[in-house]
Design an enzyme around this catalytic site. Structure first.
Site, PDB file in Angstrom:
ATOM      1  N   ARG A  68       0.781  -1.230   0.000  1.00  0.00           N
ATOM      2  CA  ARG A  68       0.000   0.000   0.000  1.00  0.00           C
ATOM      3  C   ARG A  68       0.816   1.286   0.000  1.00  0.00           C
ATOM      4  O   ARG A  68       0.323   2.324  -0.437  1.00  0.00           O
ATOM      5  CB  ARG A  68      -0.921   0.038   1.239  1.00  0.00           C
ATOM      6  CG  ARG A  68      -1.955  -1.063   1.277  1.00  0.00           C
ATOM      7  CD  ARG A  68      -2.744  -1.038   2.584  1.00  0.00           C
ATOM      8  NE  ARG A  68      -3.536   0.171   2.741  1.00  0.00           N
ATOM      9  CZ  ARG A  68      -4.757   0.358   2.235  1.00  0.00           C
ATOM     10  NH1 ARG A  68      -5.320  -0.600   1.505  1.00  0.00           N
ATOM     11  NH2 ARG A  68      -5.397   1.483   2.435  1.00  0.00           N
ATOM     12  N   TYR A  69       2.042   1.257   0.496  1.00  0.00           N
ATOM     13  CA  TYR A  69       2.660   2.530   0.856  1.00  0.00           C
ATOM     14  C   TYR A  69       3.979   2.860   0.179  1.00  0.00           C
ATOM     15  O   TYR A  69       4.156   3.952  -0.357  1.00  0.00           O
ATOM     16  CB  TYR A  69       2.837   2.604   2.383  1.00  0.00           C
ATOM     17  CG  TYR A  69       1.567   2.387   3.167  1.00  0.00           C
ATOM     18  CD1 TYR A  69       0.399   3.065   2.834  1.00  0.00           C
ATOM     19  CD2 TYR A  69       1.518   1.487   4.226  1.00  0.00           C
ATOM     20  CE1 TYR A  69      -0.780   2.867   3.541  1.00  0.00           C
ATOM     21  CE2 TYR A  69       0.343   1.285   4.948  1.00  0.00           C
ATOM     22  CZ  TYR A  69      -0.796   1.971   4.605  1.00  0.00           C
ATOM     23  OH  TYR A  69      -1.954   1.767   5.302  1.00  0.00           O
ATOM     24  N   HIS A 120      21.833 -22.464   7.905  1.00  0.00           N
ATOM     25  CA  HIS A 120      22.788 -21.359   7.814  1.00  0.00           C
ATOM     26  C   HIS A 120      22.586 -20.676   6.469  1.00  0.00           C
ATOM     27  O   HIS A 120      22.869 -21.260   5.407  1.00  0.00           O
ATOM     28  CB  HIS A 120      24.216 -21.892   7.933  1.00  0.00           C
ATOM     29  CG  HIS A 120      25.229 -20.836   8.260  1.00  0.00           C
ATOM     30  ND1 HIS A 120      25.619 -19.859   7.361  1.00  0.00           N
ATOM     31  CD2 HIS A 120      25.923 -20.591   9.410  1.00  0.00           C
ATOM     32  CE1 HIS A 120      26.518 -19.074   7.923  1.00  0.00           C
ATOM     33  NE2 HIS A 120      26.718 -19.494   9.172  1.00  0.00           N
ATOM     34  N   SER A 142      30.454 -14.980   7.937  1.00  0.00           N
ATOM     35  CA  SER A 142      29.107 -14.646   7.470  1.00  0.00           C
ATOM     36  C   SER A 142      28.866 -13.143   7.424  1.00  0.00           C
ATOM     37  O   SER A 142      28.209 -12.630   6.514  1.00  0.00           O
ATOM     38  CB  SER A 142      28.061 -15.298   8.381  1.00  0.00           C
ATOM     39  OG  SER A 142      28.207 -16.695   8.384  1.00  0.00           O
ATOM     40  N   HIS A 162      -0.940  26.757  22.992  1.00  0.00           N
ATOM     41  CA  HIS A 162      -1.873  25.867  23.696  1.00  0.00           C
ATOM     42  C   HIS A 162      -3.163  25.680  22.888  1.00  0.00           C
ATOM     43  O   HIS A 162      -4.206  25.361  23.441  1.00  0.00           O
ATOM     44  CB  HIS A 162      -2.204  26.397  25.096  1.00  0.00           C
ATOM     45  CG  HIS A 162      -1.012  26.895  25.845  1.00  0.00           C
ATOM     46  ND1 HIS A 162      -0.163  26.059  26.536  1.00  0.00           N
ATOM     47  CD2 HIS A 162      -0.493  28.153  25.974  1.00  0.00           C
ATOM     48  CE1 HIS A 162       0.810  26.772  27.070  1.00  0.00           C
ATOM     49  NE2 HIS A 162       0.639  28.047  26.747  1.00  0.00           N
ATOM     50  N   GLN A 200      32.933  -9.601  15.129  1.00  0.00           N
ATOM     51  CA  GLN A 200      32.530 -10.226  13.869  1.00  0.00           C
ATOM     52  C   GLN A 200      31.631  -9.282  13.077  1.00  0.00           C
ATOM     53  O   GLN A 200      31.648  -9.265  11.855  1.00  0.00           O
ATOM     54  CB  GLN A 200      31.782 -11.540  14.147  1.00  0.00           C
ATOM     55  CG  GLN A 200      31.470 -12.314  12.877  1.00  0.00           C
ATOM     56  CD  GLN A 200      30.812 -13.647  13.165  1.00  0.00           C
ATOM     57  OE1 GLN A 200      29.665 -13.866  12.799  1.00  0.00           O
ATOM     58  NE2 GLN A 200      31.540 -14.526  13.833  1.00  0.00           N
ATOM     59  N   SER A 216     -16.236   9.591   3.990  1.00  0.00           N
ATOM     60  CA  SER A 216     -16.873   8.722   4.979  1.00  0.00           C
ATOM     61  C   SER A 216     -17.905   7.854   4.283  1.00  0.00           C
ATOM     62  O   SER A 216     -18.620   8.316   3.390  1.00  0.00           O
ATOM     63  CB  SER A 216     -17.551   9.555   6.076  1.00  0.00           C
ATOM     64  OG  SER A 216     -18.410   8.760   6.876  1.00  0.00           O
ATOM     65  N   ARG A 245      -2.615   9.112   7.624  1.00  0.00           N
ATOM     66  CA  ARG A 245      -1.747   7.997   7.221  1.00  0.00           C
ATOM     67  C   ARG A 245      -0.303   8.275   7.629  1.00  0.00           C
ATOM     68  O   ARG A 245       0.394   7.388   8.130  1.00  0.00           O
ATOM     69  CB  ARG A 245      -1.849   7.766   5.716  1.00  0.00           C
ATOM     70  CG  ARG A 245      -1.047   6.582   5.213  1.00  0.00           C
ATOM     71  CD  ARG A 245      -1.270   6.336   3.724  1.00  0.00           C
ATOM     72  NE  ARG A 245      -2.613   5.846   3.457  1.00  0.00           N
ATOM     73  CZ  ARG A 245      -3.054   5.554   2.248  1.00  0.00           C
ATOM     74  NH1 ARG A 245      -2.270   5.708   1.182  1.00  0.00           N
ATOM     75  NH2 ARG A 245      -4.279   5.088   2.077  1.00  0.00           N
ATOM     76  N   ARG A 301      30.224 -11.098  19.094  1.00  0.00           N
ATOM     77  CA  ARG A 301      29.054 -11.357  18.239  1.00  0.00           C
ATOM     78  C   ARG A 301      28.023 -12.144  19.021  1.00  0.00           C
ATOM     79  O   ARG A 301      28.355 -13.016  19.813  1.00  0.00           O
ATOM     80  CB  ARG A 301      29.464 -12.113  16.992  1.00  0.00           C
ATOM     81  CG  ARG A 301      28.523 -13.200  16.513  1.00  0.00           C
ATOM     82  CD  ARG A 301      27.915 -12.925  15.153  1.00  0.00           C
ATOM     83  NE  ARG A 301      26.716 -12.115  15.215  1.00  0.00           N
ATOM     84  CZ  ARG A 301      25.887 -11.958  14.196  1.00  0.00           C
ATOM     85  NH1 ARG A 301      26.143 -12.518  13.027  1.00  0.00           N
ATOM     86  NH2 ARG A 301      24.812 -11.226  14.301  1.00  0.00           N
ATOM     87  N   SER A 305      19.747 -10.719  14.751  1.00  0.00           N
ATOM     88  CA  SER A 305      19.477 -11.032  13.349  1.00  0.00           C
ATOM     89  C   SER A 305      18.007 -10.868  12.973  1.00  0.00           C
ATOM     90  O   SER A 305      17.668 -10.124  12.046  1.00  0.00           O
ATOM     91  CB  SER A 305      19.926 -12.463  13.041  1.00  0.00           C
ATOM     92  OG  SER A 305      19.632 -12.797  11.700  1.00  0.00           O
TER      93      SER A 305
END
Length: 475
Positions: free
Chosen positions: A11-12, A77, A103, A150, A232, A280, A294, A320, A325
């Site tokens: 949608r965005y 992995h 990795s 205010h 790492q 509406s 939105r 690490r 992750s």
């Protein structure tokens, strides 16, 4: 239709940001990193052939995701799954893919590439919002409007000057964004715990070759700066910082939409409302500020993610730990996708925003007589009156006029009351002239011009190649 779809995708968000965090972009970057690693290692004397590199390059985009998924199910992995899938289509190079690396070499470096490229995508949209707001501010720099403190009527400002407050937030945001990009470091080539021990073996203890590999690879991917030390992984404060930056942009957008929604309720300024748009399902007359709402919804989501990234950064163990992750897979892309959508919508609003000067003036004239009382008192004192006595006369008239407005629903007749009070000595004809709203806006027009010229226009000029953006909504 039987499985969950992410609204940010459906949608965005824009296609360019969706591609930035797509599987194809991610895993093609992994392969680009493996190719660059092999090329530089070959240049530094390792036993890697041109034919092996050529085969890697020829299959860089030949990714069999089904095969990779099979390998991952077997190995549990993801990196080794893709190493094997790549080796299947480039068999002569299978033995030198990922040579000496861990990795995080592909994972973290790709994350940093996506973060950088994502910020560049956002910068274009941010600059265009600033350009649109800047044009709006100059166009309406002289149009008086009620100021609010205010959300109570206060001294007048101008529509353009108010827009500079929205712009001021964005100036701070783009300064932070530019600083982040200027100081962003690549992870580079660091080894399993950051000691480059595997490369010590590969290069027979030649540390200069390891340094060259680290620097050269980083430059190939557009990074002049590289982390001097790491475990790492790269420091997860990078993730916390970039999500905080995205949260700041979301704050700026939310502030703008809060103001616009209030102004739309006052019928002074409205976001675009299309010919066939329905406000509406029940109330046919409604013109709901759906774009602003939105933005507000997405902004709240982005701001909530800042806490998540901060918690991840603060709870990493030693060199690490893997409890970052899953969080990173969710938080980083979705924060970028949401801010991308926010800026698209903001540009869309500014492309069709509507101002109603007559309505604005009506509200001014309902309050201006009260604001003019200080001037009336000063003029009466100049004419020889007693300040305290005059204050009491004006107070009584003000209370009666206020009662008429609030309790009887009538117009504010304070000025008529003062004009008809023969005990007051001020020049009555001059009083009517004074009640021009432009006499009550202070230096707002000049402040607007100076702010745009001194702080906003230099940013726009420096990024003029980014100006121009299609900002249509998906839905």
């Amino acid at each position: 239709m039987n499985s969950y779809k992410n609204p940010l995708e459906e949608r965005y968000s824009s296609e360019e940001m969706l591609f930035n965090f797509s599987h194809n972009n991610k895993f093609q970057n992994w392969r680009k990193l493996w190719i660059a690693l092999a090329e530089i290692e070959k240049d530094l004397g390792l036993d890697i052939t041109d034919e092996q590199i050529a085969e890697l390059k020829a299959n860089a985009k030949n990714i069999d995701y089904d095969k990779a998924a099979e390998y991952e199910k077997k190995f549990r992995h993801d990196v080794m799954a893709h190493v094997h899938a790549y080796g299947d289509v480039a068999p002569s190079a299978k033995g030198i893919i990922h040579l000496g690396a861990t990795s995080a070499f592909v994972g973290d470096n790709t994350d940093l590439i996506q973060i950088r490229d994502g910020l560049l995508i956002l910068k274009k949209k941010l600059v265009n919002v600033m350009k649109n707001l800047s044009d709006f501010a100059i166009q309406y720099k002289d149009l008086p409007t009620l100021g609010f403190t205010h959300f109570q009527p206060a001294q007048l400002t101008t529509v353009g000057k108010r827009a500079t407050l929205w712009l001021q937030s964005l100036v701070l945001d783009i300064e932070e964004l530019d600083f982040f990009l200027e100081t962003l470091r690549f992870r580079g080539v660091k080894g399993t715990t950051g000691t480059a021990a595997s490369f010590l073996e590969l290069f027979n203890g030649d540390y200069s070759k390891v340094k060259h590999l680290d620097k050269e690879l980083s430059k190939r991917f557009g990074f002049e700066k590289v982390f001097g030390v790491s475990g790492q992984t790269y420091d997860r404060k990078i993730d916390a910082k970039v999500v905080a930056l995205l949260g700041n942009i979301a704050q700026s957008a939310h502030k703008f939409t809060n103001d616009l929604r209030l102004l739309q309720n006052l019928k002074e300024i409205e976001e675009p409302f299309e010919k066939n748009q329905i406000g509406s399902s029940a109330m046919a007359y409604k013109r709901n500020p759906m774009r602003s709402e939105r933005i507000g919804a997405l902004a709240k989501y982005v701001m909530s993610l800042t806490t998540s990234s901060a918690m991840v950064a603060s709870t990493q163990w030693f060199e690490r730990t893997l409890d970052d992750s899953a969080n990173k897979r969710l938080t980083i892309p979705q924060a970028f996708l949401a801010v991308d959508a926010i800026l698209l919508i903001w540009n869309n609003i500014m492309n069709g925003i509507v101002v109603y000067p007559n309505r604005i003036n009506k509200h001014i004239m309902e309050e201006l007589p009260f604001m003019a009382t200080e001037y009336i008192i000063m003029e009466e004192v100049k004419a020889g009156g007693d300040r305290q006595e005059i204050h009491e006369v004006i107070r009584v008239h003000s209370m009666e006029a206020s009662k008429q407005v609030k309790e009887e629903g009538k117009e504010n007749d304070l000025i008529e009351r003062i004009l008809n009070d023969h005990s007051l000595k001020l020049d009555k004809s001059k009083l009517k002239e004074v009640l021009d709203p432009k006499n009550f806006i202070g230096f707002a027009p000049i402040q607007t011009e100076e702010f745009i010229a001194n702080e906003v226009q230099p940013i726009i000029d420096a990024n003029k190649d980014l100006i121009g953006l299609e900002a249509d909504l998906k839905v």
